[in-house]
Motif scaffolding. Sequence first.
Motif, PDB file in Angstrom:
ATOM      1  N   UNK A  44       7.673  13.698   6.493  1.00  0.00           N
ATOM      2  CA  UNK A  44       8.916  14.264   5.380  1.00  0.00           C
ATOM      3  C   UNK A  44       8.640  15.640   5.787  1.00  0.00           C
ATOM      4  N   UNK A  45       9.872  16.441   5.512  1.00  0.00           N
ATOM      5  CA  UNK A  45       9.847  17.870   5.649  1.00  0.00           C
ATOM      6  C   UNK A  45       8.441  18.661   4.969  1.00  0.00           C
ATOM      7  N   UNK A  46       8.179  17.998   3.848  1.00  0.00           N
ATOM      8  CA  UNK A  46       7.473  18.803   2.994  1.00  0.00           C
ATOM      9  C   UNK A  46       5.718  18.214   3.170  1.00  0.00           C
ATOM     10  N   UNK A  47       5.540  17.435   3.976  1.00  0.00           N
ATOM     11  CA  UNK A  47       4.306  16.903   4.399  1.00  0.00           C
ATOM     12  C   UNK A  47       3.281  18.131   4.760  1.00  0.00           C
ATOM     13  N   UNK A  68      -0.935  11.768  -2.373  1.00  0.00           N
ATOM     14  CA  UNK A  68      -1.270  10.985  -1.102  1.00  0.00           C
ATOM     15  C   UNK A  68      -0.288   9.959  -0.781  1.00  0.00           C
ATOM     16  N   UNK A  69       0.393   9.941   0.364  1.00  0.00           N
ATOM     17  CA  UNK A  69       1.066   8.910   0.889  1.00  0.00           C
ATOM     18  C   UNK A  69       0.568   7.983   2.007  1.00  0.00           C
ATOM     19  N   UNK A  70       0.734   6.614   1.893  1.00  0.00           N
ATOM     20  CA  UNK A  70      -0.261   6.036   3.181  1.00  0.00           C
ATOM     21  C   UNK A  70       0.728   5.159   3.863  1.00  0.00           C
ATOM     22  N   UNK A 125      -0.023  12.974   3.946  1.00  0.00           N
ATOM     23  CA  UNK A 125       0.145  11.639   4.682  1.00  0.00           C
ATOM     24  C   UNK A 125      -1.007  10.834   5.391  1.00  0.00           C
ATOM     25  N   UNK A 126      -1.273   9.605   5.189  1.00  0.00           N
ATOM     26  CA  UNK A 126      -2.278   9.217   5.831  1.00  0.00           C
ATOM     27  C   UNK A 126      -1.690   8.090   6.852  1.00  0.00           C
ATOM     28  N   UNK A 127      -1.917   8.060   8.189  1.00  0.00           N
ATOM     29  CA  UNK A 127      -1.535   7.202   8.970  1.00  0.00           C
ATOM     30  C   UNK A 127      -2.737   6.340   9.371  1.00  0.00           C
ATOM     31  N   UNK A 128      -2.688   5.255   9.349  1.00  0.00           N
ATOM     32  CA  UNK A 128      -3.929   4.421   9.667  1.00  0.00           C
ATOM     33  C   UNK A 128      -3.772   2.928   9.658  1.00  0.00           C
ATOM     34  N   UNK A 129      -4.946   2.306   9.862  1.00  0.00           N
ATOM     35  CA  UNK A 129      -5.003   0.714   9.985  1.00  0.00           C
ATOM     36  C   UNK A 129      -5.463  -0.099   8.650  1.00  0.00           C
ATOM     37  N   UNK A 175       0.941  -1.139   0.117  1.00  0.00           N
ATOM     38  CA  UNK A 175       0.033  -0.045   0.071  1.00  0.00           C
ATOM     39  C   UNK A 175       0.709   1.226   0.199  1.00  0.00           C
ATOM     40  N   UNK A 176       1.931   1.225   0.667  1.00  0.00           N
ATOM     41  CA  UNK A 176       2.813   2.403   0.697  1.00  0.00           C
ATOM     42  C   UNK A 176       3.431   2.761  -0.704  1.00  0.00           C
ATOM     43  N   UNK A 177       3.404   1.583  -1.442  1.00  0.00           N
ATOM     44  CA  UNK A 177       3.992   1.941  -2.765  1.00  0.00           C
ATOM     45  C   UNK A 177       3.293   2.710  -3.733  1.00  0.00           C
ATOM     46  N   UNK A 178       2.080   2.471  -3.231  1.00  0.00           N
ATOM     47  CA  UNK A 178       0.645   3.369  -4.129  1.00  0.00           C
ATOM     48  C   UNK A 178       0.705   4.706  -3.795  1.00  0.00           C
TER      49      UNK A 178
END
Length: 229
Positions: free
Chosen positions: A116-119, A85-87, A59-63, A47-50
């Motif tokens: 990341x610094x640019x988030x 969007x990064x997950x 940035x999405x942090x989740x389950x 999922x992180x690769x997408x």
Amino acid sequence: MVGPGRRRVTLGVLAVVLTAAVSLTVWARAGARGDHCGAVRERADARAALVTGSGPEVLVIGDSYAVGAGLRPDQSWPVRLPGRVRVDGFSGSGFSAAASGCGDVSYAVRARSALRPGTALVVVEGGLNDYDQPIAALAAGFDRLMGVLGDRPVLVVGPPPAPERPAGTVRAVDAELARLAAAHATPYLSLVGVELTYQRDRLHPDAAGQRVFGEAVADRVRALGVPGV
């Protein structure tokens, strides 16, 4: 009649057999846990690769909801968010350090390496896996996470009423997350009133449910007015 000596030998053999059986059971369980956690990590990495969209980074942090458990990664709700969007998702994880059976993969721990610094915006989604954790552990994990995120814009998204989770515990987690978000002056989106459709496990949304979930979060993200997002 079996003599005392023969009885001692027989009992000794039985003890060895039982010890070996217990040992094999322990190793099997440890192996099963390792295989499970390894599979969860592989899905998280997939999922992180997408990365979807364009513009400022979200940035999405989740389950497992963020991962899209049971579905293709491109059917998970974060694909509907504006921005690039990064997950960082890990099935079974939550705010609490002990929410997951795969060690401390809580949001605060993962945020340290995911940022990341640019988030431009962090969307934190979860709570269903904290339903059986002490409220104090949930609060401590939330506070740790906010400390890691610092002064970045954050949106916290609470748990929906998944049929597999006791309704009372979901509402309790939702209420505590709303309280914690308010204490940190952080926007909070409650989803206890949202109607989702679920897969056969009655825990994870199906493709249509993920779409409804994502659209609700996307609407709130746009309302935040984060520049460029």
